[in-house]
Design a protein around this motif. Sequence first.
Motif: not given
Length: 187
Positions: A43, A91, A95, A127-129, A132
């Motif tokens: 990210r 982080e 976000s 990338t966010e997925t 998570q």
Amino acid sequence: MWIAIAVAAVVLLYVIAVYNGLVARRTQTREAWSTIDTQLKRRYDLIPNLVNAVKGAAKHESGTLEAVLKARNSAMSAMSGGDAGTRAAAENNLSGTLKSLFALSENYPTLRANDNFLELQRELADTETKIQSARQFYNTVVMGLNERIAQFPGNLIAGLFKIAPEKFFELDEDEKAAVKKAPKVEF
């Protein structure tokens, strides 16, 4: 006398087994955090490219772009030397600033039509997925470690060998509020 030696051997073997279990859980926790770090690094690498794509289309939004870069740098420095709580806060801040960056695309049609921006946005969403999923796995592993440390006799052995509970990677208050608020659906 042989009975005393046998009992001592059984107790010693039990302590060794519990200790090894705790060490294995702690190692899993570190490996799970490493998975998060890998995705966070991805990210961090995408953000400058995304900011550059936005710079061309949204020249008047320097405040938002600076906030994103500042949050990225803060998160990167927390990555190199913070505990889970400090890193999670950095982080979560990053976000939030990324959300404001993506909100810009609604005000700039040229940005929404920019293929480079759209591809970067897709990669960042992917990338966010992954982040998570890695957070969820990390928290599951931390829960297992912390349960073992809290339970008897693991608590005695963990205290003896200074194995401390780990912190969860939690959402910040804004994200918690967004999760609790049910979306309004209209037809």
